[in-house]
Design an enzyme around this catalytic site. Structure first.
Site, PDB file in Angstrom:
ATOM      1  N   CYS A   2       0.836  -1.204   0.000  1.00 41.78           N
ATOM      2  CA  CYS A   2       0.000   0.000   0.000  1.00 41.78           C
ATOM      3  C   CYS A   2       0.869   1.252   0.000  1.00 41.78           C
ATOM      4  O   CYS A   2       1.981   1.256   0.464  1.00 41.78           O
ATOM      5  CB  CYS A   2      -0.867   0.015   1.263  1.00 41.78           C
ATOM      6  SG  CYS A   2      -1.790  -1.469   1.466  1.00 41.78           S
ATOM      7  N   ARG A  27       4.348   0.604  -6.415  1.00 39.99           N
ATOM      8  CA  ARG A  27       4.325  -0.342  -5.294  1.00 39.99           C
ATOM      9  C   ARG A  27       3.282  -1.438  -5.511  1.00 39.99           C
ATOM     10  O   ARG A  27       3.230  -2.414  -4.789  1.00 39.99           O
ATOM     11  CB  ARG A  27       4.057   0.389  -3.976  1.00 39.99           C
ATOM     12  CG  ARG A  27       5.145   1.389  -3.609  1.00 39.99           C
ATOM     13  CD  ARG A  27       4.682   2.331  -2.526  1.00 39.99           C
ATOM     14  NE  ARG A  27       4.479   1.663  -1.258  1.00 39.99           N
ATOM     15  CZ  ARG A  27       5.444   1.461  -0.351  1.00 39.99           C
ATOM     16  NH1 ARG A  27       6.668   1.868  -0.620  1.00 39.99           N
ATOM     17  NH2 ARG A  27       5.208   0.860   0.799  1.00 39.99           N
ATOM     18  N   TRP A  74      -3.166  -2.472  -1.601  1.00 46.06           N
ATOM     19  CA  TRP A  74      -2.842  -3.781  -2.177  1.00 46.06           C
ATOM     20  C   TRP A  74      -3.545  -4.774  -1.255  1.00 46.06           C
ATOM     21  O   TRP A  74      -3.156  -4.935  -0.094  1.00 46.06           O
ATOM     22  CB  TRP A  74      -1.325  -3.987  -2.161  1.00 46.06           C
ATOM     23  CG  TRP A  74      -0.831  -5.226  -2.834  1.00 46.06           C
ATOM     24  CD1 TRP A  74      -0.767  -5.464  -4.178  1.00 46.06           C
ATOM     25  CD2 TRP A  74      -0.327  -6.408  -2.215  1.00 46.06           C
ATOM     26  NE1 TRP A  74      -0.236  -6.701  -4.429  1.00 46.06           N
ATOM     27  CE2 TRP A  74       0.030  -7.311  -3.252  1.00 46.06           C
ATOM     28  CE3 TRP A  74      -0.127  -6.793  -0.905  1.00 46.06           C
ATOM     29  CZ2 TRP A  74       0.570  -8.570  -2.994  1.00 46.06           C
ATOM     30  CZ3 TRP A  74       0.425  -8.053  -0.653  1.00 46.06           C
ATOM     31  CH2 TRP A  74       0.751  -8.913  -1.690  1.00 46.06           C
ATOM     32  N   ASN A 100      -1.153   0.856   6.134  1.00 44.41           N
ATOM     33  CA  ASN A 100      -0.371  -0.148   5.414  1.00 44.41           C
ATOM     34  C   ASN A 100       0.112  -1.139   6.464  1.00 44.41           C
ATOM     35  O   ASN A 100       0.639  -0.743   7.494  1.00 44.41           O
ATOM     36  CB  ASN A 100       0.825   0.494   4.703  1.00 44.41           C
ATOM     37  CG  ASN A 100       1.633  -0.531   3.929  1.00 44.41           C
ATOM     38  OD1 ASN A 100       1.147  -1.636   3.674  1.00 44.41           O
ATOM     39  ND2 ASN A 100       2.848  -0.184   3.568  1.00 44.41           N
ATOM     40  N   GLY A 101      -0.118  -2.436   6.221  1.00 41.56           N
ATOM     41  CA  GLY A 101       0.313  -3.455   7.190  1.00 41.56           C
ATOM     42  C   GLY A 101      -0.823  -4.411   7.469  1.00 41.56           C
ATOM     43  O   GLY A 101      -1.852  -4.397   6.797  1.00 41.56           O
ATOM     44  N   GLU A 480      17.277 -16.509 -11.166  1.00 42.87           N
ATOM     45  CA  GLU A 480      16.823 -15.118 -11.299  1.00 42.87           C
ATOM     46  C   GLU A 480      16.264 -14.869 -12.701  1.00 42.87           C
ATOM     47  O   GLU A 480      15.237 -14.186 -12.846  1.00 42.87           O
ATOM     48  CB  GLU A 480      17.967 -14.152 -10.993  1.00 42.87           C
ATOM     49  CG  GLU A 480      17.621 -12.690 -11.154  1.00 42.87           C
ATOM     50  CD  GLU A 480      16.396 -12.243 -10.363  1.00 42.87           C
ATOM     51  OE1 GLU A 480      15.953 -12.979  -9.461  1.00 42.87           O
ATOM     52  OE2 GLU A 480      15.847 -11.176 -10.683  1.00 42.87           O
ATOM     53  N   LYS A 484      12.413 -13.456 -13.326  1.00 42.75           N
ATOM     54  CA  LYS A 484      12.176 -12.235 -14.109  1.00 42.75           C
ATOM     55  C   LYS A 484      11.118 -12.485 -15.159  1.00 42.75           C
ATOM     56  O   LYS A 484      10.186 -11.710 -15.353  1.00 42.75           O
ATOM     57  CB  LYS A 484      13.488 -11.789 -14.757  1.00 42.75           C
ATOM     58  CG  LYS A 484      13.838 -10.349 -14.743  1.00 42.75           C
ATOM     59  CD  LYS A 484      13.418  -9.576 -13.544  1.00 42.75           C
ATOM     60  CE  LYS A 484      14.062 -10.101 -12.293  1.00 42.75           C
ATOM     61  NZ  LYS A 484      13.412  -9.746 -11.056  1.00 42.75           N
ATOM     62  N   GLU A 487       7.497 -13.131 -13.549  1.00 42.88           N
ATOM     63  CA  GLU A 487       6.775 -12.050 -12.855  1.00 42.88           C
ATOM     64  C   GLU A 487       6.347 -10.931 -13.788  1.00 42.88           C
ATOM     65  O   GLU A 487       5.448 -10.161 -13.453  1.00 42.88           O
ATOM     66  CB  GLU A 487       7.586 -11.504 -11.696  1.00 42.88           C
ATOM     67  CG  GLU A 487       8.906 -10.871 -12.055  1.00 42.88           C
ATOM     68  CD  GLU A 487       9.618 -10.352 -10.812  1.00 42.88           C
ATOM     69  OE1 GLU A 487       8.974 -10.064  -9.805  1.00 42.88           O
ATOM     70  OE2 GLU A 487      10.840 -10.231 -10.857  1.00 42.88           O
ATOM     71  N   HIS A 503      17.304 -36.539 -14.061  1.00 37.20           N
ATOM     72  CA  HIS A 503      16.701 -37.244 -12.915  1.00 37.20           C
ATOM     73  C   HIS A 503      15.202 -37.018 -12.832  1.00 37.20           C
ATOM     74  O   HIS A 503      14.590 -37.216 -11.779  1.00 37.20           O
ATOM     75  CB  HIS A 503      17.397 -36.817 -11.619  1.00 37.20           C
ATOM     76  CG  HIS A 503      18.847 -37.174 -11.594  1.00 37.20           C
ATOM     77  ND1 HIS A 503      19.310 -38.469 -11.492  1.00 37.20           N
ATOM     78  CD2 HIS A 503      19.949 -36.406 -11.739  1.00 37.20           C
ATOM     79  CE1 HIS A 503      20.632 -38.487 -11.546  1.00 37.20           C
ATOM     80  NE2 HIS A 503      21.052 -37.236 -11.686  1.00 37.20           N
ATOM     81  N   LYS A 602       6.040  -3.803  -4.944  1.00 36.85           N
ATOM     82  CA  LYS A 602       7.482  -3.559  -4.973  1.00 36.85           C
ATOM     83  C   LYS A 602       8.137  -3.947  -3.658  1.00 36.85           C
ATOM     84  O   LYS A 602       9.204  -4.549  -3.644  1.00 36.85           O
ATOM     85  CB  LYS A 602       7.765  -2.076  -5.246  1.00 36.85           C
ATOM     86  CG  LYS A 602       9.253  -1.757  -5.342  1.00 36.85           C
ATOM     87  CD  LYS A 602       9.914  -2.522  -6.461  1.00 36.85           C
ATOM     88  CE  LYS A 602      11.402  -2.287  -6.526  1.00 36.85           C
ATOM     89  NZ  LYS A 602      12.059  -3.190  -7.512  1.00 36.85           N
TER      90      LYS A 602
HETATM   91  C1  AGP Z   1      11.904  -8.840  -7.526  1.00 42.66           C
HETATM   92  O1  AGP Z   1      11.812  -8.886  -8.962  1.00 42.66           O
HETATM   93  C2  AGP Z   1      10.639  -9.262  -6.909  1.00 42.66           C
HETATM   94  N1  AGP Z   1       9.643  -8.298  -7.247  1.00 42.66           N
HETATM   95  C3  AGP Z   1      10.658  -9.650  -5.467  1.00 42.66           C
HETATM   96  O2  AGP Z   1      10.954 -11.008  -5.499  1.00 42.66           O
HETATM   97  C4  AGP Z   1      11.687  -8.971  -4.529  1.00 42.66           C
HETATM   98  O3  AGP Z   1      12.987  -9.314  -4.917  1.00 42.66           O
HETATM   99  C5  AGP Z   1      11.452  -9.498  -3.108  1.00 42.66           C
HETATM  100  O4  AGP Z   1      10.151  -9.144  -2.717  1.00 42.66           O
HETATM  101  C6  AGP Z   1      12.464  -8.950  -2.103  1.00 42.66           C
HETATM  102  O5  AGP Z   1      12.364  -7.552  -2.034  1.00 42.66           O
HETATM  103  P1  AGP Z   1      13.526  -6.724  -1.294  1.00 42.66           P
HETATM  104  O6  AGP Z   1      14.788  -6.977  -2.060  1.00 42.66           O
HETATM  105  O7  AGP Z   1      13.073  -5.306  -1.327  1.00 42.66           O
HETATM  106  O8  AGP Z   1      13.636  -7.272   0.107  1.00 42.66           O
END
Ligand code: AGP
Length: 607
Positions: A2, A27, A74, A100-101, A480, A484, A487, A503, A602
């Site tokens: 949020c 975000r 969110w 937020n939380g 990674e 990418k 997501e 395997h 984010k």
């Molecule tokens: C990154 O592409 C992702 N959106 C997500 O996995 C992110 O890396 C993860 O939430 C950790 O975030 P941070 O590095 O701000 O702790």
């Protein structure tokens, strides 16, 4: 997560709140709203959907006032809809709250409030806060908020206004970030700096359980006992353009193109007279003698950086490294003691799973070194040592440049530890330092080859499932690359150790299956060629990523993306750029919302 914005001053706050919320769109959110104080009471405009929907409502209703709060939600408790969006209003309409939380004891509080005659209209935990503030309100909003937060369990960043006063409003935080913007005759709150950067560069960073009382002529901060605390002003030295697209189509491609610069900014200040100099961290050779194990703990992309970190720290410094997902680490009762070092990696420095893992580690006596991109963030403030990645604000939800700089930071740490432990000699150190210095130029070359990557993406964006394979550092890198793609393009993919395919998973390879094969490790190159042949024999289409010197493999694969002939040891920092570009072009071809992928945020500041 949020987004929160608040304002008190002499201007009409509606455009200020909207503008701030737009700066927080990255975000991730699914509804938005504002609440404004005016002489007729609190005017609330809120709705499901993007900010453009809220703007339409605002243009119809034209709320006006000089004090207000805004929110992008969110969804956690309660589906995305108008009623569940914030701000939430108390029973009498006297109190408006943005949050937020997650309030973990909201059901118990809700039962109590219902017994007191309060009626609930939403499915959210936040609505409990609005009614509880009213329940405690006896004319003093600050005291009402202090009494309320003393009963909350869980995480919160709050903005609270009352229809009884246009002279002040209140903010508070615990585990969810919140800053106070200090203007001239006006003051702000925000969940992140970009929201208010065009109005002020001077901020207070609220600590857990602090309460801020904002008036247009000043801000006071109290601890949760109600005692005023003296806050240090933090001056933000970003340039505003850093939080703008500057002509790029998306923040993500802009941030990928910033990688040569930010890798240079992260590395160069830490190399002096051909030695690694980490002034930011105070870990002596004697400290290192006392460390018999390192844990690397993080989430998502940061976790994948940690996997690379394991390989390089073990290889260079000879210290055993265990890598954990933060969300698992804190619940598995990890065996940790004061002979362990815990390295926490986080771009935002606010990921709640990672923050709680940090606290778990410290509670068991370990020292914590964190690699963080946001200065003054919660994780940075709670660590014993911090090595900042100078990547600048990363706006796109999918992390790119931050990952490259996290790897750079891990190489610096590994070399620093190795030099202090004497596990590498001066020549080896010099060789590694030269490799690091060559990285920005190598990344530039990958960026200059983007058309080939874009072309290959144009031919494969309808793929249903894609495999990323590799061995050693290439396997870590593939994790990674796979995330990418998933997501931002919503194409399923999986990273697999090349040697593990036979395997079981090779059963999934059929005619046309797309396989991205990372082949940057000389020592494992021939083994990986065998893996390529295994999948090709079963009909796979293979895109290989490897150094120029291995171009000869273009007669056994369908596409070769070459990177400069960098030392295999630092290859992940360069090869990942090709994978990021591939994922980006696949997502663009599919018309996805590249900067704000569905369901994602984010910084995940809720568990
Ligand atoms: C990154 O592409 C992702 N959106 C997500 O996995 C992110 O890396 C993860 O939430 C950790 O975030 P941070 O590095 O701000 O702790």
């Amino acid at each position: 997560m949020c987004g929160i914005v608040g304002y008190i001053g002499d201007k009409n706050c509606t455009p200020i709140l909207l503008n701030g919320l737009k700066k927080l769109e990255y975000r991730g959110y699914d509804s938005a709203g504002i609440a404004i104080y005016n002489t007729h009471g609190l005017k609330v405009v809120k709705c499901k959907g993007r900010l453009s929907c809220l703007e339409d409502r605002i243009n119809e209703e034209k709320p006006y006032g000089c004090l207000g709060i805004g929110h992008t939600r969110w969804a956690t408790h309660g589906e995305p809809n108008d009623v569940n969006s914030h701000p939430h209003i108390s029973k009498s309409g006297n109190i408006a709250v943005v949050h937020n939380g997650i309030i973990e004891n909201y059901l118990k509080l809700k039962e109590f409030l219902i017994l007191q005659g309060y009626e609930f209209v939403s499915d959210t935990d936040t609505e409990v806060i609005a009614h509880l503030v009213e329940y405690h309100y006896k004319g003093d909003l600050v005291q009402a908020v202090i009494n309320t937060i003393s009963e909350l369990e869980g995480s919160y960043a709050l903005g609270v206004i009352s229809r009884d006063s246009n002279e002040e409003f209140v903010a508070a935080r615990k585990d969810s970030p919140l800053i106070v913007g200090l203007g001239d005759g006006e003051n702000f709150i925000a969940s992140d700096i970009p929201a208010i950067l065009e109005y002020t560069r001077d901020v207070y960073i609220l600590e857990d359980r602090e309460i801020a009382v904002l008036r247009k002529d000043g801000v006071k901060v109290f601890n949760h006992f109600g005692t005023e605390v003296k806050k240090e002003v933090f001056h933000v030295n970003w340039d505003v353009s850093a939080a703008e697209k500057s002509g790029y189509e998306h923040f993500m491609i802009k941030e990928i193109f910033e990688e040569p610069k930010v890798v240079r900014d992260t590395i160069n200040p830490r190399i002096k007279d051909n030695s690694i100099v980490l002034d930011d961290i105070h870990i002596s050779p004697q400290d290192l003698e006392n460390i018999d194990k390192i844990f690397i703990v993080a989430c998502g992309t940061a976790y994948h950086a940690g996997i690379v970190g394991k390989y390089i720290i073990e290889k260079l410094a000879g210290i055993p490294v265990e890598v954990d997902l933060a969300s698992e680490f804190r619940y598995r009762d990890p065996i940790i003691n004061d002979r362990n070092l815990v390295i926490i990696i986080s771009q935002s420095g606010e990921t709640i799973d990672t923050l709680f893992a940090l606290r778990e580690a410290k509670s068991k006596g370990a020292k914590v070194l964190s690699i963080v991109n946001v200065v003054g963030s919660s994780i940075a403030r709670e660590s014993d040592n911090v090595l900042y990645t100078w990547a600048g604000p990363e706006i796109a939800v999918a992390s790119t440049k931050a990952y490259n700089t996290q790897l750079a930071a891990l190489y610096l740490i590994a070399l620093d530890f190795a030099a202090k432990k004497g596990t590498i000699d001066a020549q080896a150190l010099d060789r590694h330092i030269q490799s690091l210095r060559a990285l920005p130029e190598a990344i530039e070359k990958v960026l200059s080859n983007r058309e080939n990557i874009q072309k290959f993406a144009a031919g494969h964006y309808n793929a249903r499932s894609i495999f990323y394979i590799g061995r050693g550092l290439d396997y870590a890198l593939s994790m990674e690359g796979s995330l990418k793609l998933k997501e931002i393009s919503y194409i399923h993919s999986e990273a697999y150790a090349g040697g593990e395919l036979k395997h079981g998973t090779i059963a999934l390879i059929e005619d046309g299956t797309l396989v991205v094969c990372s082949m940057t490790q000389d020592s494992l190159f021939e083994k990986t060629v065998s893996n390529v042949k295994e999948v090709k024999a079963r009909g796979a289409v293979v895109m290989a990523i490897t150094q120029e010197k291995n171009k000869r493999i273009d007669d056994i694969v369908d596409m070769v993306i070459t990177i400069p002939d960098v030392d295999p040891f630092v290859a992940p920092i360069v090869a990942i750029t090709a994978m990021q570009l591939f994922a980006y072009y696949m997502a663009v071809q599919k018309g996805c919302d590249v900067d704000k992928p569905r369901n994602l945020a984010k910084s995940v500041t809720v568990e």
